[in-house]
Design a protein around this motif. Structure first.
Motif, PDB file in Angstrom:
ATOM      1  N   ARG A 232      54.413  41.278  43.480  1.00  0.00           N
ATOM      2  CA  ARG A 232      54.299  41.699  44.871  1.00  0.00           C
ATOM      3  C   ARG A 232      55.677  42.040  45.398  1.00  0.00           C
ATOM      4  O   ARG A 232      56.615  41.247  45.220  1.00  0.00           O
ATOM      5  N   ALA A 233      55.803  43.205  46.035  1.00  0.00           N
ATOM      6  CA  ALA A 233      57.059  43.620  46.662  1.00  0.00           C
ATOM      7  C   ALA A 233      56.833  43.777  48.165  1.00  0.00           C
ATOM      8  O   ALA A 233      55.835  44.373  48.592  1.00  0.00           O
ATOM      9  N   VAL A 234      57.752  43.236  48.960  1.00  0.00           N
ATOM     10  CA  VAL A 234      57.668  43.304  50.418  1.00  0.00           C
ATOM     11  C   VAL A 234      58.910  44.011  50.931  1.00  0.00           C
ATOM     12  O   VAL A 234      60.032  43.546  50.697  1.00  0.00           O
ATOM     13  N   THR A 235      58.717  45.127  51.604  1.00  0.00           N
ATOM     14  CA  THR A 235      59.837  45.878  52.176  1.00  0.00           C
ATOM     15  C   THR A 235      59.771  45.965  53.698  1.00  0.00           C
ATOM     16  O   THR A 235      60.700  46.475  54.324  1.00  0.00           O
ATOM     17  N   ASP A 236      58.683  45.496  54.282  1.00  0.00           N
ATOM     18  CA  ASP A 236      58.559  45.445  55.737  1.00  0.00           C
ATOM     19  C   ASP A 236      59.419  44.291  56.246  1.00  0.00           C
ATOM     20  O   ASP A 236      59.095  43.121  56.028  1.00  0.00           O
ATOM     21  N   THR A 237      60.514  44.593  56.913  1.00  0.00           N
ATOM     22  CA  THR A 237      61.476  43.551  57.288  1.00  0.00           C
ATOM     23  C   THR A 237      60.912  42.559  58.294  1.00  0.00           C
ATOM     24  O   THR A 237      61.455  41.459  58.430  1.00  0.00           O
ATOM     25  N   LYS A 238      59.826  42.907  58.970  1.00  0.00           N
ATOM     26  CA  LYS A 238      59.248  41.930  59.900  1.00  0.00           C
ATOM     27  C   LYS A 238      58.617  40.753  59.148  1.00  0.00           C
ATOM     28  O   LYS A 238      58.352  39.709  59.747  1.00  0.00           O
ATOM     29  N   LEU A 239      58.425  40.894  57.838  1.00  0.00           N
ATOM     30  CA  LEU A 239      57.846  39.840  57.022  1.00  0.00           C
ATOM     31  C   LEU A 239      58.911  39.016  56.286  1.00  0.00           C
ATOM     32  O   LEU A 239      58.565  38.101  55.538  1.00  0.00           O
TER      33      LEU A 239
END
Length: 281
Positions: A232-239
């Motif tokens: 899993r990759a997360v690039t949404d900085t709000k997360l």
């Protein structure tokens, strides 16, 4: 999702030394690093870095200068199946065989009452950004699950993002088949609570000893890893949390875990094992 009060750190001198080492400049000697960790070891999946914390779980007892062992009831307030459960120190032990392992057992206390266990580094070691890896075995899911996670010291609700703290679940083994949840909780645990979760494939999760669970955490990206592969990759900085988080290893009897805890074998087949935990920055 879990929440609990902080406790006062034990062994004040050791705590102070470990905290100082955890925040020391790159290249500085760190008492938070286990001497048994192989020299020069780098993450299985992630950028190279300086090792700032490790435990290989050698010897015959848990290093309580590094880890807090919890003793508290964790029964969910909305649970309806009559099960109550606790974290109990008696369920946390170190096995010296085969280079050392942490074992977190599952036990029945009395009718409809069960206990798992939890260790964490709250008040001893925390960090912001870096790579964490834990080599673990989680047992088959029968109303209980193994978890590897990070927790901030506070999770505000005023930002509408995870920037001021989050619960970051690298793994919650809540399913009977070979998959698990990689989840981010933020904005507290009340009415403002938000979460982002992804169920990821995990070949041989329950049947093979061991698997490496990891997180590459940077200011603008997080990568959840399984056996050297990004799942899993997360690039949404709000997360993405931008504050200090501390590692947690736990074995839980959560009501949403698949299966029925009353049919679990309650022997070595129901134990969570941890070979090591390592953090690089």
């Amino acid at each position: 999702m879990r929440t609990f009060p902080r406790t006062i750190a034990a062994a004040a001198l050791a705590t102070a030394l470990l905290a100082l080492a955890a925040h020391a400049p790159a290249g500085a000697a760190s008492t938070a690093v286990d001497p048994a960790t192989p020299a020069g070891v780098q993450p299985a999946a992630g950028p190279p870095g300086t090792l700032v914390f490790s435990d290989e779980f050698t010897g015959s007892a848990l290093d309580t200068a590094k880890w807090k062992v919890r003793d508290q009831e964790r029964t969910e307030s909305d649970r309806t199946d009559g099960i109550r459960w606790w974290y109990k120190p008696a369920n946390v032990r170190v096995i010296p065989d085969n280079g050392g392992n942490l074992a977190i057992d599952l036990r029945k206390l009395t009718t409809n009452q069960y206990a798992g266990g939890r260790v964490d580094t709250d008040g001893v070691f925390d960090y912001t950004h870096g790579t964490i890896e834990a080599r673990i075995h989680v047992p088959p899911t029968e109303g209980h699950l193994g978890a590897v996670w990070l927790q901030a010291h506070s999770m505000g609700s005023e930002l509408g993002t995870a920037a001021d703290g989050a619960e970051i679940d690298l793994l919650e083994s809540a399913y009977t088949d070979d998959r698990y949840a990689a989840t981010i909780h933020y904005d507290g645990y009340g009415t403002d609570h938000k979460q982002s979760s992804q169920i990821v494939a995990a070949p041989s999760l329950h049947t093979t000893h061991y698997h490496t669970i990891g997180l590459n955490w940077a200011a603008s990206k997080m990568e959840f890893t399984y056996d050297g592969t990004v799942v899993r990759a997360v690039t949404d900085t709000k997360l993405i949390s931008q504050v200090k988080e501390y590692p947690i290893l736990s074995h839980e009897v959560l009501d949403w875990a698949a299966g029925d805890v009353t049919t679990a074998p309650l022997d070595y087949q129901s134990t969570m094992y941890v070979d090591y935990v390592r953090v690089w920055q």
